[in-house]
Design a protein around this motif. Structure first.
Motif, PDB file in Angstrom:
ATOM      1  N   HIS A   1       0.851  -1.188   0.000  1.00 17.79           N
ATOM      2  CA  HIS A   1       0.000   0.000   0.000  1.00 17.79           C
ATOM      3  C   HIS A   1       0.887   1.239   0.000  1.00 17.79           C
ATOM      4  N   LYS A   2       0.574   2.187  -0.859  1.00 19.13           N
ATOM      5  CA  LYS A   2       1.422   3.374  -0.996  1.00 19.13           C
ATOM      6  C   LYS A   2       1.479   4.208   0.282  1.00 19.13           C
ATOM      7  N   ARG A   3       0.466   4.086   1.141  1.00 15.26           N
ATOM      8  CA  ARG A   3       0.475   4.841   2.396  1.00 15.26           C
ATOM      9  C   ARG A   3       1.165   4.085   3.528  1.00 15.26           C
ATOM     10  N   LEU A   4       1.691   2.898   3.217  1.00 11.11           N
ATOM     11  CA  LEU A   4       2.415   2.110   4.213  1.00 11.11           C
ATOM     12  C   LEU A   4       3.792   1.733   3.661  1.00 11.11           C
ATOM     13  N   PRO A   5       4.636   2.731   3.428  1.00 13.61           N
ATOM     14  CA  PRO A   5       5.956   2.436   2.864  1.00 13.61           C
ATOM     15  C   PRO A   5       6.894   1.851   3.924  1.00 13.61           C
ATOM     16  N   ASP A   6       7.829   1.045   3.478  1.00 10.64           N
ATOM     17  CA  ASP A   6       8.897   0.559   4.354  1.00 10.64           C
ATOM     18  C   ASP A   6       9.878   1.713   4.549  1.00 10.64           C
ATOM     19  N   ASP A   7       9.714   2.430   5.651  1.00 13.47           N
ATOM     20  CA  ASP A   7      10.525   3.630   5.881  1.00 13.47           C
ATOM     21  C   ASP A   7      10.474   3.978   7.367  1.00 13.47           C
ATOM     22  N   PRO A   8      11.629   3.955   8.049  1.00 16.21           N
ATOM     23  CA  PRO A   8      11.631   4.262   9.481  1.00 16.21           C
ATOM     24  C   PRO A   8      11.210   5.688   9.801  1.00 16.21           C
TER      25      PRO A   8
ATOM     26  N   PHE B   1       4.044  -6.261  17.899  1.00 11.48           N
ATOM     27  CA  PHE B   1       5.051  -5.521  18.663  1.00 11.48           C
ATOM     28  C   PHE B   1       4.425  -4.771  19.835  1.00 11.48           C
ATOM     29  N   ASP B   2       5.266  -4.367  20.767  1.00 15.51           N
ATOM     30  CA  ASP B   2       4.812  -3.479  21.835  1.00 15.51           C
ATOM     31  C   ASP B   2       5.100  -2.031  21.446  1.00 15.51           C
TER      32      ASP B   2
ATOM     33  N   SER C   1      12.945  -2.784  18.115  1.00 14.82           N
ATOM     34  CA  SER C   1      14.081  -2.045  17.553  1.00 14.82           C
ATOM     35  C   SER C   1      13.829  -0.548  17.500  1.00 14.82           C
ATOM     36  N   GLY C   2      12.658  -0.112  17.959  1.00 12.29           N
ATOM     37  CA  GLY C   2      12.319   1.304  17.908  1.00 12.29           C
ATOM     38  C   GLY C   2      11.869   1.775  16.540  1.00 12.29           C
TER      39      GLY C   2
ATOM     40  N   HIS D   1       6.960  -0.496  13.233  1.00  7.22           N
ATOM     41  CA  HIS D   1       6.589  -1.463  14.275  1.00  7.22           C
ATOM     42  C   HIS D   1       5.662  -0.807  15.301  1.00  7.22           C
ATOM     43  N   ILE D   2       6.038   0.383  15.718  1.00  4.20           N
ATOM     44  CA  ILE D   2       5.281   1.094  16.752  1.00  4.20           C
ATOM     45  C   ILE D   2       3.880   1.445  16.254  1.00  4.20           C
ATOM     46  N   ALA D   3       3.772   1.787  14.966  1.00  2.95           N
ATOM     47  CA  ALA D   3       2.460   2.105  14.398  1.00  2.95           C
ATOM     48  C   ALA D   3       1.514   0.918  14.479  1.00  2.95           C
ATOM     49  N   ILE D   4       2.040  -0.291  14.301  1.00  4.08           N
ATOM     50  CA  ILE D   4       1.198  -1.492  14.405  1.00  4.08           C
ATOM     51  C   ILE D   4       0.695  -1.655  15.827  1.00  4.08           C
ATOM     52  N   HIS D   5       1.567  -1.437  16.786  1.00  5.37           N
ATOM     53  CA  HIS D   5       1.129  -1.537  18.191  1.00  5.37           C
ATOM     54  C   HIS D   5       0.042  -0.507  18.492  1.00  5.37           C
ATOM     55  N   LYS D   6       0.219   0.702  18.013  1.00  5.57           N
ATOM     56  CA  LYS D   6      -0.798   1.729  18.234  1.00  5.57           C
ATOM     57  C   LYS D   6      -2.127   1.321  17.610  1.00  5.57           C
ATOM     58  N   ALA D   7      -2.056   0.720  16.424  1.00  6.50           N
ATOM     59  CA  ALA D   7      -3.283   0.311  15.734  1.00  6.50           C
ATOM     60  C   ALA D   7      -4.010  -0.787  16.500  1.00  6.50           C
TER      61      ALA D   7
END
Length: 270
Positions: free
Chosen positions: A119-126, A154-155, A160-161, A165-171
Protein backbone atom coordinates in the motif's frame (compact mmCIF):
# COMPACT_ATOMS: atom_id res chain seq x y z
CA UNK A 1 37.33 -15.32 43.31
CA UNK A 2 38.92 -18.65 42.43
CA UNK A 3 38.73 -20.20 39.00
CA UNK A 4 36.95 -23.19 40.53
CA UNK A 5 34.20 -20.96 41.92
CA UNK A 6 33.76 -19.17 38.60
CA UNK A 7 33.51 -22.47 36.73
CA UNK A 8 31.00 -23.78 39.29
CA UNK A 9 28.82 -20.68 38.91
CA UNK A 10 28.90 -20.94 35.11
CA UNK A 11 28.01 -24.64 35.21
CA UNK A 12 25.14 -24.00 37.63
CA UNK A 13 23.86 -21.22 35.39
CA UNK A 14 23.97 -23.50 32.34
CA UNK A 15 22.15 -26.27 34.22
CA UNK A 16 19.51 -23.73 35.22
CA UNK A 17 19.03 -22.75 31.58
CA UNK A 18 18.70 -26.43 30.64
CA UNK A 19 16.05 -26.95 33.31
CA UNK A 20 14.12 -23.90 32.11
CA UNK A 21 14.05 -25.28 28.58
CA UNK A 22 12.74 -28.68 29.65
CA UNK A 23 10.07 -27.16 31.89
CA UNK A 24 8.97 -24.73 29.21
CA UNK A 25 6.66 -26.95 27.16
CA UNK A 26 4.44 -27.64 30.16
CA UNK A 27 4.33 -23.98 31.19
CA UNK A 28 3.67 -22.88 27.59
CA UNK A 29 0.58 -25.08 27.33
CA UNK A 30 -0.56 -23.86 30.75
CA UNK A 31 -0.12 -20.20 29.70
CA UNK A 32 -2.02 -20.75 26.46
CA UNK A 33 -4.88 -22.43 28.33
CA UNK A 34 -5.02 -19.50 30.75
CA UNK A 35 -5.10 -16.98 27.89
CA UNK A 36 -7.74 -18.84 25.95
CA UNK A 37 -9.88 -19.62 29.00
CA UNK A 38 -10.15 -15.90 29.56
CA UNK A 39 -12.24 -15.67 26.40
CA UNK A 40 -13.94 -19.07 26.12
CA UNK A 41 -15.44 -21.72 28.35
CA UNK A 42 -13.94 -24.45 26.18
CA UNK A 43 -10.80 -26.26 27.32
CA UNK A 44 -8.36 -25.36 24.52
CA UNK A 45 -5.56 -27.31 22.89
CA UNK A 46 -3.06 -26.31 20.24
CA UNK A 47 -5.40 -27.11 17.36
CA UNK A 48 -7.99 -24.67 18.80
CA UNK A 49 -5.61 -21.74 18.44
CA UNK A 50 -5.88 -19.54 15.35
CA UNK A 51 -3.01 -17.12 15.76
CA UNK A 52 -2.21 -14.05 13.67
CA UNK A 53 1.30 -12.59 13.75
CA UNK A 54 1.24 -8.95 12.55
CA UNK A 55 4.57 -7.57 11.31
CA UNK A 56 5.76 -4.57 9.33
CA UNK A 57 8.47 -5.98 7.03
CA UNK A 58 9.78 -9.20 5.54
CA UNK A 59 12.32 -10.64 8.05
CA UNK A 60 10.38 -9.39 11.12
CA UNK A 61 8.80 -12.84 11.36
CA UNK A 62 12.13 -14.58 11.98
CA UNK A 63 14.16 -11.76 13.55
CA UNK A 64 11.62 -11.20 16.30
CA UNK A 65 8.89 -13.88 16.34
CA UNK A 66 10.64 -17.13 15.35
CA UNK A 67 10.43 -18.81 18.80
CA UNK A 68 6.69 -18.08 18.96
CA UNK A 69 5.95 -19.32 15.46
CA UNK A 70 8.01 -22.48 15.92
CA UNK A 71 6.39 -23.35 19.26
CA UNK A 72 2.83 -22.68 18.09
CA UNK A 73 3.35 -24.74 14.94
CA UNK A 74 4.71 -27.59 17.09
CA UNK A 75 1.46 -27.48 19.07
CA UNK A 76 -0.54 -27.78 15.80
CA UNK A 77 -1.91 -24.24 16.09
CA UNK A 78 -3.06 -22.55 12.90
CA UNK A 79 -0.49 -19.75 12.53
CA UNK A 80 -1.03 -16.95 10.01
CA UNK A 81 1.12 -13.94 9.11
CA UNK A 82 0.02 -10.45 8.09
CA UNK A 83 2.99 -8.39 6.85
CA UNK A 84 2.05 -4.77 6.19
CA UNK A 85 4.73 -3.96 3.62
CA UNK A 86 6.86 -5.67 0.98
CA UNK A 87 10.05 -4.16 2.40
CA UNK A 88 10.68 -1.97 -0.62
CA UNK A 89 12.98 0.60 1.06
CA UNK A 90 15.83 -0.26 -1.35
CA UNK A 91 13.51 -1.16 -4.25
CA UNK A 92 13.82 -4.87 -3.48
CA UNK A 93 10.16 -5.48 -2.74
CA UNK A 94 9.59 -8.36 -5.15
CA UNK A 95 12.70 -10.19 -3.98
CA UNK A 96 11.95 -9.61 -0.31
CA UNK A 97 8.41 -10.87 -0.76
CA UNK A 98 9.76 -14.18 -2.05
CA UNK A 99 12.30 -14.28 0.78
CA UNK A 100 9.45 -13.91 3.24
CA UNK A 101 7.58 -16.84 1.70
CA UNK A 102 10.75 -18.96 1.86
CA UNK A 103 11.36 -17.99 5.48
CA UNK A 104 7.81 -18.84 6.50
CA UNK A 105 8.09 -22.23 4.79
CA UNK A 106 11.08 -22.97 7.03
CA UNK A 107 9.16 -21.81 10.12
CA UNK A 108 6.11 -23.89 9.20
CA UNK A 109 3.67 -21.30 7.80
CA UNK A 110 2.33 -22.24 4.34
CA UNK A 111 1.85 -19.62 1.62
CA UNK A 112 -1.93 -19.87 1.97
CA UNK A 113 -1.69 -18.39 5.47
CA UNK A 114 0.47 -15.41 4.51
CA UNK A 115 -0.83 -11.98 3.52
CA UNK A 116 1.62 -9.34 2.32
CA UNK A 117 0.29 -5.80 1.93
CA UNK A 118 1.57 -3.40 -0.70
CA UNK A 119 0.00 0.00 0.00
CA UNK A 120 1.42 3.37 -1.00
CA UNK A 121 0.48 4.84 2.40
CA UNK A 122 2.41 2.11 4.21
CA UNK A 123 5.96 2.44 2.86
CA UNK A 124 8.90 0.56 4.35
CA UNK A 125 10.52 3.63 5.88
CA UNK A 126 11.63 4.26 9.48
CA UNK A 127 10.78 7.95 9.00
CA UNK A 128 7.27 7.33 7.69
CA UNK A 129 4.29 7.86 10.01
CA UNK A 130 1.91 5.10 9.11
CA UNK A 131 -1.75 5.99 9.48
CA UNK A 132 -2.99 4.23 12.61
CA UNK A 133 -6.57 4.30 11.34
CA UNK A 134 -5.52 2.66 8.05
CA UNK A 135 -3.46 -0.02 9.79
CA UNK A 136 -6.30 -0.62 12.28
CA UNK A 137 -8.84 -1.11 9.49
CA UNK A 138 -6.58 -3.59 7.69
CA UNK A 139 -5.90 -5.63 10.81
CA UNK A 140 -9.50 -5.79 12.03
CA UNK A 141 -10.74 -6.74 8.56
CA UNK A 142 -8.22 -9.59 8.45
CA UNK A 143 -9.08 -10.68 11.99
CA UNK A 144 -12.80 -10.88 11.33
CA UNK A 145 -12.43 -12.63 7.98
CA UNK A 146 -10.31 -15.39 9.50
CA UNK A 147 -11.86 -15.54 13.01
CA UNK A 148 -8.55 -15.41 14.87
CA UNK A 149 -8.57 -15.94 18.62
CA UNK A 150 -5.02 -14.70 19.20
CA UNK A 151 -3.14 -11.75 17.71
CA UNK A 152 0.56 -11.18 18.42
CA UNK A 153 2.54 -8.11 17.42
CA UNK A 154 5.05 -5.52 18.66
CA UNK A 155 4.81 -3.48 21.84
CA UNK A 156 5.03 0.30 22.09
CA UNK A 157 8.82 0.28 21.64
CA UNK A 158 8.73 -2.03 18.64
CA UNK A 159 11.78 -4.05 19.83
CA UNK A 160 14.08 -2.05 17.55
CA UNK A 161 12.32 1.30 17.91
CA UNK A 162 11.24 1.23 14.24
CA UNK A 163 8.37 3.64 13.60
CA UNK A 164 6.52 1.11 11.45
CA UNK A 165 6.59 -1.46 14.27
CA UNK A 166 5.28 1.09 16.75
CA UNK A 167 2.46 2.10 14.40
CA UNK A 168 1.20 -1.49 14.40
CA UNK A 169 1.13 -1.54 18.19
CA UNK A 170 -0.80 1.73 18.23
CA UNK A 171 -3.28 0.31 15.73
CA UNK A 172 -3.90 -2.89 17.71
CA UNK A 173 -4.15 -0.89 20.95
CA UNK A 174 -6.73 1.32 19.28
CA UNK A 175 -8.76 -1.73 18.26
CA UNK A 176 -8.58 -3.04 21.83
CA UNK A 177 -9.53 0.25 23.46
CA UNK A 178 -12.38 0.98 21.04
CA UNK A 179 -14.08 -2.40 21.44
CA UNK A 180 -13.52 -3.57 17.87
CA UNK A 181 -11.88 -6.86 18.84
CA UNK A 182 -14.07 -9.96 19.29
CA UNK A 183 -14.37 -11.08 22.91
CA UNK A 184 -12.86 -14.47 22.11
CA UNK A 185 -9.63 -12.95 20.75
CA UNK A 186 -6.66 -12.15 23.00
CA UNK A 187 -4.12 -9.51 21.98
CA UNK A 188 -0.45 -9.87 22.91
CA UNK A 189 2.55 -7.58 22.46
CA UNK A 190 6.16 -8.73 22.19
CA UNK A 191 8.17 -7.32 25.11
CA UNK A 192 11.05 -5.00 24.24
CA UNK A 193 14.08 -5.49 26.50
CA UNK A 194 17.16 -3.34 27.10
CA UNK A 195 20.35 -3.66 25.06
CA UNK A 196 22.20 -5.83 27.58
CA UNK A 197 19.40 -8.39 27.82
CA UNK A 198 18.77 -8.19 24.10
CA UNK A 199 22.29 -9.20 23.13
CA UNK A 200 23.36 -11.90 25.59
CA UNK A 201 21.81 -14.67 23.50
CA UNK A 202 20.38 -17.70 25.33
CA UNK A 203 22.04 -16.54 28.57
CA UNK A 204 19.08 -14.17 28.92
CA UNK A 205 16.65 -17.08 29.47
CA UNK A 206 16.62 -16.96 33.30
CA UNK A 207 15.65 -13.27 33.23
CA UNK A 208 12.74 -13.98 30.89
CA UNK A 209 11.76 -16.93 33.06
CA UNK A 210 11.74 -15.00 36.33
CA UNK A 211 10.14 -11.76 35.16
CA UNK A 212 6.34 -11.76 34.83
CA UNK A 213 4.79 -12.25 31.39
CA UNK A 214 1.54 -13.56 29.95
CA UNK A 215 3.26 -15.88 27.50
CA UNK A 216 6.80 -17.18 27.01
CA UNK A 217 8.02 -19.06 23.96
CA UNK A 218 11.46 -20.66 24.25
CA UNK A 219 13.33 -22.80 21.73
CA UNK A 220 16.37 -25.02 22.13
CA UNK A 221 19.25 -25.81 19.79
CA UNK A 222 17.06 -27.49 17.17
CA UNK A 223 14.58 -24.61 17.14
CA UNK A 224 17.45 -22.13 16.94
CA UNK A 225 18.79 -23.86 13.83
CA UNK A 226 15.33 -23.58 12.30
CA UNK A 227 15.13 -19.87 13.18
CA UNK A 228 18.62 -19.32 11.78
CA UNK A 229 17.73 -21.11 8.52
CA UNK A 230 14.67 -18.84 8.24
CA UNK A 231 16.90 -15.79 8.68
CA UNK A 232 19.24 -17.05 5.97
CA UNK A 233 16.31 -17.01 3.54
CA UNK A 234 16.49 -13.21 3.66
CA UNK A 235 19.62 -12.98 1.53
CA UNK A 236 19.13 -9.29 0.74
CA UNK A 237 19.31 -8.46 4.45
CA UNK A 238 22.39 -10.48 5.42
CA UNK A 239 24.80 -7.63 6.05
CA UNK A 240 27.63 -8.28 8.52
CA UNK A 241 25.70 -7.03 11.54
CA UNK A 242 22.85 -9.46 10.82
CA UNK A 243 25.21 -12.34 11.53
CA UNK A 244 25.94 -10.78 14.91
CA UNK A 245 22.20 -10.47 15.52
CA UNK A 246 21.62 -14.13 14.64
CA UNK A 247 24.30 -15.15 17.13
CA UNK A 248 23.66 -12.72 19.97
CA UNK A 249 19.99 -11.72 19.98
CA UNK A 250 17.79 -13.25 22.66
CA UNK A 251 14.86 -12.92 20.22
CA UNK A 252 16.35 -15.86 18.33
CA UNK A 253 15.77 -18.00 21.43
CA UNK A 254 12.94 -16.52 23.49
CA UNK A 255 9.86 -14.33 23.12
CA UNK A 256 7.91 -12.90 26.04
CA UNK A 257 4.52 -11.23 25.68
CA UNK A 258 2.22 -9.01 27.68
CA UNK A 259 -1.51 -8.59 27.20
CA UNK A 260 -2.67 -5.51 25.31
CA UNK A 261 -5.34 -4.05 27.61
CA UNK A 262 -8.88 -3.36 26.52
CA UNK A 263 -11.00 -0.46 27.62
CA UNK A 264 -11.01 3.34 27.36
CA UNK A 265 -7.69 4.80 26.42
CA UNK A 266 -6.57 8.18 25.11
CA UNK A 267 -4.91 7.32 21.82
CA UNK A 268 -4.09 9.77 19.05
CA UNK A 269 -5.28 8.51 15.68
CA UNK A 270 -3.79 9.89 12.45
Amino acid sequence: MSVYLVVSIVLCYMVWIKCIYYRHRRTLVKSLKHLMNGSTSKEPNGADIRALIVTAHPDDECMFFAPTIIRLVELNASVHLLCLSEGNYYNQGAQRKQELLNSCAVLGIPDSRITIVDHKRLPDDPKADWSVSLVSSMIVKHMRAQSFNMVLTFDGSGVSGHANHIAIHKAVSHLASSGQVPNDCCLLSLVTVGLLRKYISFLELPFSWLLPSCLRCIIGSQGYRQAKDAMFCHRTQLLWFRYLYITLSRYMFVNTFQMIPRGPKNLKIY
